[in-house]
Design an enzyme around this catalytic site. Structure first.
Site, PDB file in Angstrom:
ATOM      1  CG  HIS A 256      -1.555   1.352   1.468  1.00 32.36           C
ATOM      2  ND1 HIS A 256      -2.644   1.787   0.738  1.00 32.36           N
ATOM      3  CD2 HIS A 256      -1.253   2.358   2.325  1.00 32.36           C
ATOM      4  CE1 HIS A 256      -2.990   2.998   1.156  1.00 32.36           C
ATOM      5  NE2 HIS A 256      -2.165   3.361   2.123  1.00 32.36           N
TER       6      HIS A 256
ATOM      7  CB  CYS B 223      -3.523   2.753  -2.703  1.00 36.74           C
ATOM      8  SG  CYS B 223      -2.624   1.194  -2.467  1.00 36.74           S
TER       9      CYS B 223
END
Length: 531
Positions: free
Chosen positions: A35, A105
């Site tokens: 992430h 993301c």
């Protein structure tokens, strides 16, 4: 223009499990389930199923990042960035667009990095294989993303967002959100400015103390009142700055930023642009006459938005998400007459002179509609070539759009790797070496403007080869001056290869001596690098 550090925060959502378990589960080692977020302007930005989120750096449930990777620095003003983020959050990166495999993301971090500083995030993150996310390793990914989204904001903000999703957004509401974000950033800037001011005052104080001791050594005395008056004056100035209202401070900072921009513009060599060449109303009316009855309802709305932007004195916010699709249709639909493309490009060449055109350009970072079309300049009609060259010349009017022309991030077009700077160079060289006088003239302007920027060695060498070939055509004084000025810059950029090319290929710049006094001066400058 101030610069701001851009960083990539990298988190492993598996908490180290991916590295341990991946060989057993998928037959190869994967270091992490990644992430990422972008940290800039003292704020962390990321994308999830609720859309674009922001928080204080490292304030999510994930805690401190596994790794912080510097991406570079940006000169994009905070207000422009907020406008850009607001636009993304309602279009490309709205919550409904989130997709674990194709639009997550990491894609968001890549786009923001490209926008801010033309950098890319690590390839191993973007290439995180689908089989990892679809395995038991990635099963917890959506829940973790939802958890970190919640941790990015207080409960009150969560309730406000729920209310926000259930109401129709208005320009006033968006503007208020933008102002809130700006106020946060301005507070940070103000603190930094105060620190700088205090540091300067301390430095000044040390200089005065040093001077006082020197005078005391020389004459033995100095009135104490003078020193006290000086210190009080500086202290009052500092206190006066601190006593300003936040709104006054924000305005003062905004004015300071504008002054910095103006100073930077004054400091650079002025670009050659064509401000009065196109009557935008005439071009727009002609374009509408050519495409009337041939547009879809969405494309018709785009013509109305273009009218608002170019003739209604509205900002680039007037252009909707589908505007570049509309531009791509007109540029690539070969069933439309050539004049449609020429008229559209002429209008865009006037748009290139606007301060906020950069927001339109950055919407094209994915499909590269404009640059892919420009890449084909050698296959276009003469009228289209002249129009695309005019558009590119005028792009140098503003610092942000001229920097956009120099982006080095690559993409594949017609099985060829290219980039903004490669396309810009191709248009410059093709135009300069054309048989068309108008195109040659605009090509000399592009080369001149490129030389006013910072270009890499290979670009300087490629443009030098074109210049030397162009010199054989015995150009007019104005074009010769532009090109000789560019050559004088390129011998400084590539101190070995460019001088060698001049000496090997020719013609010798001295052969143009006597054309004009300003050209003679440039020839002398070049000559010092050839000795």
């Amino acid at each position: 223009m101030s610069t701001h550090k851009v960083e990539l925060y990298i988190y492993d959502l598996s908490g180290g499990m991916a590295a341990t378990m991946s060989p057993m589960l998928i037959g190869k080692r994967i270091e992490g389930i990644w992430h990422t977020s972008i940290v800039v302007y003292n704020r962390e930005y990321f994308f999830g199923s609720s859309g674009v989120e922001s928080c204080n750096p490292g304030a999510t449930v994930l805690g401190a990042p596994l790794k912080v990777q510097p991406l570079g620095e940006t000169q994009v003003p905070y207000s422009v960035f907020i406008d850009y983020i607001n636009g993304l959050s309602e279009s490309t990166y709205a919550g409904a667009t989130y997709n674990l495999f194709k639009h997550n993301c990491n894609n968001f971090s890549e786009d923001i990095a490209q926008f801010l500083c033309g950098a890319s995030i690590p390839k191993y993150i973007l290439d995180l294989p689908n089989e990892v996310l679809s395995s038991s390793l990635g099963a917890a990914y959506p829940a973790l993303v939802a958890q970190l989204e919640k941790s990015a904001r207080p409960i009150a903000e969560e309730q406000d967002r729920a209310h926000h999703r259930n109401r129709e957004q208005s320009p006033d509401f968006d503007q208020l959100n933008s102002q809130i974000e700006e106020a946060r950033y301005n507070s940070f800037l103000l603190a930094q400015r105060r620190k700088t001011l205090k540091d300067k005052l301390a430095k000044k104080e040390r200089k005065r103390e040093k001077k006082r001791k020197k005078i005391l050594r020389e004459v033995g005395i100095i009135p104490v009142e003078i020193r006290q008056d000086l210190v009080m004056a500086d202290t009052e100035a500092l206190n006066g700055d601190e006593a300003q209202l936040p709104s006054d401070q924000a305005l003062a900072l905004e004015e300071e930023e504008k002054r910095d921009d103006e100073e930077k513009k004054k400091a650079r060599d002025p670009p050659i642009v064509y401000k009065d060449l196109i009557d935008v109303k005439t071009e727009f009316d002609a374009l509408i006459g050519l495409i009337d009855g041939k547009l879809s309802p969405e494309e018709q709305r785009s013509t109305e938005e273009l009218h608002q932007y170019m003739l209604g004195d509205e900002g680039s916010w007037a252009l909707g998400d589908g505007f570049l699709d509309f531009v791509g249709r007109l540029l690539n639909d070969k069933e439309l007459p050539v004049e449609v493309r020429v008229r559209l490009l002429n209008i865009l060449s006037v748009a290139a002179l606007k301060d906020d055109v950069i927001l339109v350009l950055h919407q094209d970072r994915k499909d590269h509609v404009l640059m892919n079309y420009a890449y084909e300049i050698d296959r276009l009609t003469p009228q289209e070539q002249e129009a695309i060259a005019l558009f590119m010349v005028n792009m140098f009017e503003n610092l942000s759009s001229s920097e956009w022309l120099l982006y080095i991030s690559e993409w594949t077009y017609n099985n060829q790797q290219t980039s903004n700077i490669r396309v810009t160079t191709k248009v410059a060289v093709h135009s300069l070496l054309s048989d068309l006088p108008v195109l040659q003239e605009r090509g000399s302007a592009i080369v001149h403007n490129l030389a006013c920027k910072e270009v890499f060695d290979d670009i300087a060498v490629e443009l030098t080869m074109a210049l030397l070939q162009y010199f054989n055509s015995k150009p007019a004084e104005e074009q010769l001056f532009r090109c000789m000025k560019a050559l004088a810059k390129f011998v400084q950029v590539s101190t070995q290869e460019v001088p060698q090319l001049i000496q090997m290929i020719g013609p010798d710049p001295k052969s143009f001596k006597g054309t004009s006094e300003r050209i003679d001066t440039l020839i002398e400058q070049i000559g010092t690098k050839l000795r």
